[in-house]
Design an enzyme around this catalytic site. Structure first.
Site, short mmCIF file in Angstrom:
data_model
loop_
_atom_site.label_atom_id
_atom_site.label_comp_id
_atom_site.label_asym_id
_atom_site.label_seq_id
_atom_site.Cartn_x
_atom_site.Cartn_y
_atom_site.Cartn_z
N LYS A 37 0.87 -1.20 0.00
CA LYS A 37 0.00 0.00 0.00
C LYS A 37 0.89 1.24 0.00
CE LYS A 37 -1.78 1.61 3.96
NZ LYS A 37 -1.45 3.02 4.23
N ASN A 38 1.87 1.27 0.90
CA ASN A 38 2.68 2.48 1.06
C ASN A 38 3.73 2.63 -0.03
OD1 ASN A 38 1.07 2.92 3.25
ND2 ASN A 38 2.59 2.28 4.76
N ARG A 67 -5.42 9.53 4.40
CA ARG A 67 -4.56 10.57 4.94
C ARG A 67 -3.41 10.88 3.98
NH1 ARG A 67 -6.67 11.30 8.91
NH2 ARG A 67 -7.08 9.17 9.46
N CYS A 86 -5.87 12.44 13.78
CA CYS A 86 -6.36 11.44 14.73
C CYS A 86 -6.51 10.05 14.12
CB CYS A 86 -7.58 11.84 15.49
SG CYS A 86 -7.14 11.48 17.21
N ARG A 125 -1.03 13.81 12.90
CA ARG A 125 -0.60 13.77 11.49
C ARG A 125 -0.36 15.18 10.93
NH1 ARG A 125 -2.01 8.53 9.72
NH2 ARG A 125 -0.26 8.70 8.29
N PRO A 126 0.45 15.99 11.58
CA PRO A 126 0.72 17.33 11.05
C PRO A 126 1.44 17.25 9.70
CG PRO A 126 2.28 16.82 12.79
CD PRO A 126 1.26 15.69 12.76
N ILE A 127 1.41 18.34 8.94
CA ILE A 127 2.11 18.35 7.64
C ILE A 127 3.07 19.53 7.56
CG2 ILE A 127 0.33 17.10 6.34
CD1 ILE A 127 -0.68 19.85 5.35
N ASP A 128 3.50 20.02 8.73
CA ASP A 128 4.40 21.18 8.76
C ASP A 128 5.69 20.92 7.97
OD1 ASP A 128 4.67 19.31 10.97
OD2 ASP A 128 6.34 20.55 11.62
N LEU A 129 6.22 19.71 8.04
CA LEU A 129 7.47 19.41 7.32
C LEU A 129 7.24 19.41 5.81
CD1 LEU A 129 8.89 16.55 9.59
CD2 LEU A 129 9.46 18.99 9.65
N ASP A 189 4.17 0.51 11.91
CA ASP A 189 2.97 -0.12 11.36
C ASP A 189 2.83 -1.58 11.79
OD1 ASP A 189 3.18 1.64 8.17
OD2 ASP A 189 2.55 2.27 10.18
N ILE A 193 6.80 6.77 17.27
CA ILE A 193 6.51 7.52 16.04
C ILE A 193 5.19 8.29 16.15
CG2 ILE A 193 6.17 7.37 13.55
CD1 ILE A 193 9.00 6.62 14.42
N ARG A 219 -8.63 -0.79 4.02
CA ARG A 219 -7.79 0.27 3.45
C ARG A 219 -6.41 -0.28 3.08
NH1 ARG A 219 -6.42 4.27 7.33
NH2 ARG A 219 -5.02 4.77 5.63
C1 EPZ Z 1 3.79 6.93 6.33
O1 EPZ Z 1 2.93 7.90 6.92
C2 EPZ Z 1 2.94 5.69 6.18
N1 EPZ Z 1 1.82 5.95 5.30
C3 EPZ Z 1 2.42 5.25 7.55
O2 EPZ Z 1 1.72 4.03 7.38
C4 EPZ Z 1 3.63 4.99 8.46
O3 EPZ Z 1 3.16 4.69 9.76
C5 EPZ Z 1 4.52 6.24 8.52
O4 EPZ Z 1 4.90 6.64 7.18
C6 EPZ Z 1 5.78 6.01 9.33
O5 EPZ Z 1 6.49 4.94 8.78
C7 EPZ Z 1 2.02 5.93 3.95
O6 EPZ Z 1 3.14 5.73 3.48
C8 EPZ Z 1 0.83 6.14 3.08
P1 EPZ Z 1 5.60 10.32 8.62
P2 EPZ Z 1 3.41 9.43 7.03
O7 EPZ Z 1 5.45 11.59 7.90
O8 EPZ Z 1 4.16 9.80 5.82
C9 EPZ Z 1 5.44 13.38 12.22
C10 EPZ Z 1 -0.08 2.54 7.62
O9 EPZ Z 1 -0.57 1.97 8.61
N2 EPZ Z 1 5.33 14.39 11.18
O10 EPZ Z 1 6.86 9.54 8.50
O11 EPZ Z 1 2.25 10.25 7.44
C11 EPZ Z 1 4.17 12.56 12.33
O12 EPZ Z 1 3.23 13.20 13.17
C12 EPZ Z 1 0.31 4.00 7.70
O13 EPZ Z 1 0.15 1.98 6.52
C13 EPZ Z 1 5.38 15.75 11.54
O14 EPZ Z 1 5.52 16.08 12.71
O15 EPZ Z 1 4.42 9.33 8.27
C14 EPZ Z 1 4.63 11.27 12.93
O16 EPZ Z 1 4.75 11.45 14.32
C15 EPZ Z 1 0.00 4.62 9.06
N3 EPZ Z 1 5.26 16.68 10.57
C16 EPZ Z 1 6.03 11.11 12.32
O17 EPZ Z 1 6.42 12.40 11.85
C17 EPZ Z 1 5.09 16.35 9.25
O18 EPZ Z 1 5.01 17.26 8.41
C18 EPZ Z 1 6.08 10.13 11.17
O19 EPZ Z 1 5.27 10.61 10.16
C19 EPZ Z 1 5.03 14.99 8.91
C20 EPZ Z 1 5.16 14.02 9.89
#
Ligand code: EPZ
Length: 419
Positions: A22-23, A92, A116, A121-125, A306, A328, A398
């Site tokens: 999926k990812n 998401r 939630c 799930r912030p997107i600031d980065l 995951d 995480i 999903r």
């Molecule tokens: C990807 O989500 C995966 N989803 C998630 O899988 C997986 O858990 C995650 O990476 C970590 O490996 C997909 O690939 C579609 P992150 P993503 O950005 O990209 C924080 C599943 O079950 N963060 O690496 O959203 C965030 O809050 C799903 O298949 C910020 O603070 O993960 C989290 O604490 C769930 N600001 C950490 O980083 C940002 O702008 C990891 O998030 C982005 C993230």
């Protein structure tokens, strides 16, 4: 709505081919927007998240055809740069379309993805990285208006956290751009390599340097390609957890063992017999699991967040106390109440779960709260005595292809019923 009915207590055994990731598939489908031509994507799993990504592609003007697990996408004509909330909310990870739509059209309009389930799930980065690449972003009541007035311009970006999605968005926005973009502290998940392979096969010039650095030399355009999505390491980890929890004997095929090394070592250390060779993994129970050690979720190559939920389900039956630390996401233990209802002994303190193993779990009526939490309840249900009913299984659909068929082929007594 539908629910699963599971009659547990049977050891799972047999062979299963692991689905496409999926990812791994989702960012590749978003990347197709960048390509002025046709992309053929093999090993695309039947998932509602993939369906949602296809709906977004069609809305943007692409044509998409599915033949078995192959998607053919023609994005020769992209005639929009906005994604409506109803499509964004479906999943998401739609946020990674921001990078590819910007890379193709220079503009993007979409709402911020919801939060939630497992965390805010912030997107600031994502947003700060795109701004560094020359994108102007205005938040108008939750709708993000993005524009790159001078096009995407290569830059140096250091991520404060190796965010998977932010790394993907940077790669998607800068693949077709002027100049070079260097990302430091980028995510190192296998799905990042898969995305780079796809983009490079379309004519991009992206280098994964292995030390958390990614270098993207912008090119002027991308052409069509043929690509195969990598196996789903989390689906594989879920089957491994189910084999361990039921003291079964399962052969996983079409899998990349090196992508779930940390999960395999946890179960091998806890007493399972594990053989990994080529594209197969065999996991055989050898009686009751010992307590699980070293389950601390980390960015890849650490233990995958995951896999935490299904592994916790197996830990509930181990002989001893297992500790799981979720580093995480801030609320990724929502499956614990359901497991406790089935007889598990779990204490949660913030990001730490303490699981005192019990001899047996009992079937119960439980509700999936999120994708991987739902799979954890099913793993527990396969091992439990009696009948488990799992509601809200749309969460499971999903990310797991034909969930009940896969586990039924391993001897599980599981059926899907409408509520
Ligand atoms: C990807 O989500 C995966 N989803 C998630 O899988 C997986 O858990 C995650 O990476 C970590 O490996 C997909 O690939 C579609 P992150 P993503 O950005 O990209 C924080 C599943 O079950 N963060 O690496 O959203 C965030 O809050 C799903 O298949 C910020 O603070 O993960 C989290 O604490 C769930 N600001 C950490 O980083 C940002 O702008 C990891 O998030 C982005 C993230």
């Amino acid at each position: 709505m539908e629910h699963f009915i599971i009659n547990g207590g049977k050891a799972l055994s047999g062979k299963i081919r692991v689905q496409g990731s999926k990812n791994g598939a989702l960012p590749v489908l978003a990347a197709a927007v960048l390509v002025k031509g046709q992309c053929i994507i093999h090993n695309c799993p039947y998932l509602t998240d993939v369906d949602a990504a296809v709906e977004i592609l069609k809305y943007l003007g692409c044509t998409v055809k599915r033949e078995s697990s192959t998607l053919t996408i023609d994005s020769g004509t992209i005639n929009r740069y906005d994604i409506p909330e109803v499509l964004m909310r479906e999943m998401r990870s739609s946020i990674v379309f921001m990078g590819s739509v910007l890379g193709r059209t220079g503009k993007a309009r979409m709402c911020a993805p919801g939060g939630c389930e497992i965390g805010l799930r912030p997107i600031d980065l994502h947003l700060s990285s795109l701004e560094t690449l020359g994108v102007c972003i205005t938040n108008r009541m939750g709708v993000l208006e993005c524009e790159a007035p001078n096009g995407i311009i290569g830059a140096e970006i250091t991520l404060s956290f190796p965010s998977v999605g932010a790394t993907e968005n940077i790669m998607l926005a800068s693949a077709v751009s002027k100049g070079t973009t260097t990302v430091t502290n980028a995510a190192r998940e296998p799905e990042i390599d898969c995305l780079a392979d796809f983009l490079n096969s379309c004519g991009a010039d992206i280098h994964i340097c292995g030390d958390g650095r990614v270098v993207i030399n912008g090119v002027s355009s991308l052409h069509g390609t043929e690509h195969t999505v990598l196996p789903d390491r989390i689906a594989a980890a879920t089957f491994v957890s189910a084999a361990a929890a039921t003291n079964g004997d399962i052969l996983l095929q079409s899998v990349r063992p090196e992508h779930l090394k940390t999960v395999l070592s946890v179960f091998s250390d806890a007493g399972s017999e594990i053989e990994a060779y080529g594209d197969t993994i065999r996991i055989k129970g050898r009686g009751r699991l010992r307590m699980l050690r070293g389950v601390r979720t980390m960015p890849y190559p650490g233990f995958p967040t995951d896999a935490q939920a299904p592994v916790m389900a197996a830990a509930c039956l181990a002989d001893g106390t297992s500790i799981i630390v979720e580093n995480i996401f801030e609320s990724r233990f929502k499956h614990a109440p359901g497991l406790i209802k089935m007889g598990a002994k779990i204490k949660i303190e913030d990001r730490v779960a303490v699981i005192d193993g019990v001899e047996r779990l009992y079937g119960a009526r439980v509700e999936a709260t999120d994708l991987r939490g739902g799979s954890a309840l099913a793993v527990a249900g396969f091992a439990a005595q009696g009948t488990t009913r799992i509601y809200n299984i749309h969460h499971i659909d999903r990310g797991y292809e034909k969930f009940e068929n896969s586990f039924a082929s391993l001897g599980a007594d599981i059926i899907r019923k409408s509520d």
